[in-house]
Design an enzyme around this catalytic site. Structure first.
Site, PDB file in Angstrom:
ATOM      1  N   ASP A 422      -0.622  -5.865   2.718  1.00  0.00           N
ATOM      2  CA  ASP A 422      -1.112  -4.522   2.397  1.00  0.00           C
ATOM      3  C   ASP A 422      -0.069  -3.804   1.530  1.00  0.00           C
ATOM      4  O   ASP A 422       1.050  -4.295   1.349  1.00  0.00           O
ATOM      5  CB  ASP A 422      -1.352  -3.767   3.717  1.00  0.00           C
ATOM      6  N   GLU A 425       0.358  -2.650  -4.110  1.00  0.00           N
ATOM      7  CA  GLU A 425       0.018  -2.264  -5.505  1.00  0.00           C
ATOM      8  C   GLU A 425       1.263  -2.241  -6.395  1.00  0.00           C
ATOM      9  O   GLU A 425       1.092  -2.510  -7.586  1.00  0.00           O
ATOM     10  CB  GLU A 425      -0.670  -0.886  -5.500  1.00  0.00           C
ATOM     11  N   ASP A 498      -9.271   1.109   1.668  1.00  0.00           N
ATOM     12  CA  ASP A 498      -9.621   2.239   2.542  1.00  0.00           C
ATOM     13  C   ASP A 498     -10.906   2.934   2.099  1.00  0.00           C
ATOM     14  O   ASP A 498     -10.869   4.022   1.515  1.00  0.00           O
ATOM     15  CB  ASP A 498      -8.462   3.234   2.579  1.00  0.00           C
TER      16      ASP A 498
HETATM   17  C1  GLC Z   1      -3.390   1.146   4.609  1.00  0.00           C
HETATM   18  C2  GLC Z   1      -4.369  -0.018   4.731  1.00  0.00           C
HETATM   19  C3  GLC Z   1      -5.089   0.076   6.049  1.00  0.00           C
HETATM   20  C4  GLC Z   1      -4.076   0.070   7.186  1.00  0.00           C
HETATM   21  C5  GLC Z   1      -3.101   1.213   7.005  1.00  0.00           C
HETATM   22  C6  GLC Z   1      -1.985   1.169   8.033  1.00  0.00           C
HETATM   23  O1  GLC Z   1      -4.067   2.339   4.524  1.00  0.00           O
HETATM   24  O2  GLC Z   1      -5.256  -0.044   3.647  1.00  0.00           O
HETATM   25  O3  GLC Z   1      -5.995  -0.992   6.180  1.00  0.00           O
HETATM   26  O4  GLC Z   1      -4.725   0.185   8.408  1.00  0.00           O
HETATM   27  O5  GLC Z   1      -2.504   1.157   5.717  1.00  0.00           O
HETATM   28  O6  GLC Z   1      -1.259   0.006   7.956  1.00  0.00           O
END
Ligand code: GLC
Length: 826
Positions: A422, A425, A498
């Site tokens: 995650d 980017e 998200d």
């Molecule tokens: C980001 C991710 C999400 C995750 C959050 C906390 O927003 O896209 O899926 O739950 O971070 O880690």
């Protein structure tokens, strides 16, 4: 300035490049060219054709054209006149071999040919067009290739009959025509429809014309913009902030051909571990470990199938990557092993930011090995993310990939089943992402943040993939990533970040996932229920009814939302949600076979109707219906309170999946899809759509298996084959062990069914490939659309017993899985 130029000036509005006086070279002298801000190619001066390359010298630089076998033309423009050695993170290594080119001189132009395609080289001014075997110029450079300093532009003509698909994940309609898009990976929580850009960059698009389909891939990772006639109106533009203007041209005529060519170039996904196709449960906020034990009890006692749990950031010790919180997860190895015994695999989130913390060996080793992104003075760039101050691994450095891979391998050895990448980017709190001046290693060649930014997620996924193979060379890795670039399908699956618990986002799921599939990435899905906010029971159910068909099927939500499990909305919704998750497990053979097809030809799992019905222009823009694999069409309900759904049933004969009622296609229909279709799945005749309009093409063979609580729970020796009478088609069933790499050495079984439907019989010819000994041993055939008791059922020419059901219009019988022919004599 010529009229053409004045006209072009009127049409052109390049807010992205902030170009003021915009001079185009149309057959002009070099001195004029020097006065203009934007320098296009000018005229051709000379050319050579050797070593499988056509190379032309231009007033302004040079162009090199090659043809890659099974792919198409590659065009490289250099405005300095020299070409760097070819390098790309997006394409496969080694590249497909290039073919020799034949060149013929026509006076004003040259024809450069390979296979069935021709590049027409217009000399004055220098412009390229690409022609298929029938003389159709499917791509014509209008203003062609140009630059302003390091900024690039490539302008081609827009034949207004052409519509566009492309660029992978955008929160937008499937059709891109008339719009502009930016490619710059961005953390965009709760992105609304039209939000530009979001997490990923796939500089590849498909042009769709009644004459055929074609595609272009710009292998350029800098911040860029695509204009599909949004600003240019009569042209299509690609603009980039830097790098080389290098593009690949693909020709169809089918969209299918283009995907095959594009994925020959950028690679394909491997067979995923089969458990990764099971239903998955996640939320930001599942902790401590007891919560996972409770979830496991809930799933198993309610008999709702589930294969995977995710641990979000709170499993870590102070958000240190590759650590576990002593407080919440004191015994992670034990927890994962206990859960695995009950069929649950655990996948932890792994963000890239490494907490600056001298008491922590992951950090210390990273510093010692010098693996981080740098400021120009050689110091490590510092940003802020969840752990506070962090350094960012530079995944373009081979040492970093090794260091990261070692940690991933250690994690795998502890018992995690894969990793969830995650914030790659990369996201940085405060400034959104890294500043422009930071520097990357790029395999020792050094590169700017401008060049490497969009590649960060791809390279992180690649390192995570390599780490898993390092731990278990014969197992299939599993990675899910938020950010990525073209070619990511070689390493990872994708989820669309998200989204929100909004009806608009229920609708957006389909064009987003279809577009990812059309960018060569098959294993994708969205947060079922929506990440931000709390859905109603109805909305969760509608999200789920789409989600159970997604290659990657996971419920996930933000920390402060209400509970979001399949049973969180009362008995009625629990019942329906359970039935649909069970349906996913029944249809796993269809899903798994579709992945096999992807490995062979790059096909998506979730396909727009144009994949199968390309010659019908009416279906091109439909993006609230989709094909699931080869033969099933889903038309989910995406509006609040809706109990009905209008949809387009393409030409040919169809069956409603739940009621097995035959239907004639080639028309719009409206069907019932009641929300409170309780008990529907069991009483299909009372509630034909079970709340979800789902259709099967006549002539298909749909392999289904019994429900399991998780993949591998039961030894499956038998499968049901549902055959839909009334047309002739080909279907496939792919089987292998579901977890090892042995399928690459022939350890699989591919069964091909060819139906032949006539007035007096339905025949199924069967053929088999591969040596996998664990494949099912028998089939139960259920044939739909049989209006009278058949005269006889023959298996390999021998008569067998069968049961005819006159209410259902079905006939049922058994066969050995190695039978070669079936005949139903009417
Ligand atoms: C980001 C991710 C999400 C995750 C959050 C906390 O927003 O896209 O899926 O739950 O971070 O880690």
């Amino acid at each position: 300035m010529s009229n053409t130029n004045t006209e072009f000036m009127k049409r052109l509005s390049l807010s992205f490049l902030a170009v003021l006086p915009f001079l185009i070279l149309v057959n002009v002298s070099p001195s004029k060219a020097q006065n203009s801000l934007y320098h296009f190619a000018g005229n051709m001066k000379s050319y050579t054709n050797k070593d499988n390359h056509f190379e032309a010298r231009l007033d302004n630089g040079a162009v090199r054209i090659s043809y890659l076998k099974g792919v198409g033309f590659r065009v490289r423009y250099s405005f300095t006149g020299t070409f760097d050695p070819l390098f790309s993170y997006a394409t496969v290594d080694p590249m497909p071999p290039s073919e020799s080119l034949s060149v013929s001189d026509r006076g004003d132009s040259l024809l450069v040919k390979a296979e069935n395609l021709t590049a027409v080289v217009h000399k004055k001014p220098f412009r390229l067009s690409f022609t298929n075997g029938n003389g159709w110029d499917f791509i014509k450079e209008s203003y062609g290739a140009g630059h302003e300093g390091k900024k690039l532009a490539h302008i081609i003509n827009w034949d207004q009959d052409t519509q566009f698909y492309g660029l992978g994940e955008r929160p937008d309609d499937l059709i891109r025509t008339g719009k502009t898009y930016t490619l710059w990976n961005s953390d965009t929580p709760g992105y609304p429809k039209g939000n530009e850009p979001i997490y990923q960059s796939m500089p590849f698009y498909i042009g769709l014309n009644t004459k055929g389909a074609w595609g272009i891939f710009y292998d350029n990772s800098f911040k860029s913009q695509f204009d599909f006639g949004g600003q240019l109106k009569s042209d299509i533009g690609f603009y980039s902030k830097g790098g080389e203007l290098r593009y690949y041209v693909f020709y169809g005529p089918k969209i299918k051909d283009i995907l095959k060519e594009y994925t020959t170039l950028t690679g394909r996904f491997y067979m995923p571990p089969k458990w990764a196709l099971g239903y998955q449960q996640s939320r930001w906020g599942y902790y401590p470990d007891k919560e996972f034990y409770r979830l496991a009890d809930q799933f198993r006692s309610r008999q709702i199938p589930c294969d995977v749990f995710y641990t979000d950031i709170d499993y870590m010790n102070k958000y240190r990557v590759f650590s576990w919180s002593n407080r919440y997860f004191p015994h992670p190895v034990k927890m994962m092993s206990n859960l695995r015994k009950r069929g649950f695999k655990v996948i932890p989130i792994v963000d890239p930011g490494i907490k600056i913390d001298e008491d922590w060996d992951v950090f210390n080793k990273g510093v010692k090995k010098d693996v981080f992104v740098k400021y120009p003075d050689g110091s490590n760039y510092t940003g802020t993310v969840w752990p506070g101050k962090v350094y960012f691994p530079d995944f373009s450095n081979p040492d970093t990939r090794k260091w990261w891979g070692n940690h991933v391998a250690d994690f795998i050895n502890m018992g995690v089943a894969g990793v969830w990448n995650d914030m790659n980017e990369p996201a940085v709190f405060g400034g959104k992402t890294m500043p422009n001046i930071v520097e990357f290693d790029k395999e020792g060649q050094k590169a700017s943040a401008q060049e490497m930014h969009n590649l960060y997620g791809l390279l992180m996924a690649r390192s995570s993939y390599q780490g898993q193979l390092q731990a278990n060379p014969n197992k299939r890795p599993f990675i899910i990533t938020r950010a990525s670039f073209a070619g990511v399908q070689r390493y990872s699956s994708i989820w669309t970040g998200d989204n929100s618990a909004k009806w608009q986002d229920v609708k957006l799921t389909m064009p987003m996932v279809m577009s990812l599939g059309l960018a060569g990435v098959p294993d994708t899905g969205f947060d079922i229920g929506g990440f931000n906010g709390s859905p109603s029971g109805e909305m969760y159910m509608r999200f789920l009814q789409i989600g159970i068909f997604m290659p990657f099927s996971r419920s996930h939500t933000v920390i402060d939302s209400r509970r979001q499990e399949p049973w969180s909305y009362g008995q009625m919704y629990e019942y329906i949600n359970k039935k649909f998750i069970q349906l996913r497990y029944k249809l796993l053979p269809v899903l798994y076979t579709s992945f096999y097809e992807h490995t062979q030809n790059g096909s998506p799992i979730i396909r727009p109707l144009s994949w199968d019905y390309q010659s019908n222009k009416d279906v091109w823009s439909i993006d609230d219906q989709f094909m699931f694999g080869d033969h099933m069409m889903v038309a989910p309900v995406v509006n609040k309170g809706a109990n009905q759904r209008s949809l387009y049933l393409p030409e040919g004969k169809w069956y409603e999946f739940f009621s097995n009622k035959p239907l004639e296609g080639g028309r719009k229909i409206t069907v019932d899809a009641p929300i409170d279709a309780v008990n529907v799945y069991d009483k299909v005749f009372d509630h034909p759509y079970a709340g979800l309009p789902l259709f099967v093409q006549a002539g298909s063979v749909i392999p289904m298996q019994q429900v399991q609580q998780y993949v591998g729970e039961k030894d499956i020796n038998q499968m049901q084959l549902r055959v839909y009478n009334g047309a002739s088609r080909q279907s496939e069933l792919y089987e292998d062990d579901g977890e090892s790499q042995d399928y690459k050495n022939g350890q699989y079984r591919l069964t091909t069914f060819q139906t032949e439907s006539s007035d007096n019989s339905l025949k199924v010819n069967i053929s088999m490939k591969g040596d996998y000994s664990g494949a099912v041993s028998s089939f139960t055939w259920k044939v739909y659309g049989i209006d009278q008791k058949p005269e006889a059922i023959l298996i390999d020419g021998k008569k067998v017993e069968s049961q005819y059901d006159k209410n259902e219009h079905t006939v049922t019988f058994e066969s050995d899985a190695r039978a070669m022919s079936i005949e139903i004599k009417k």
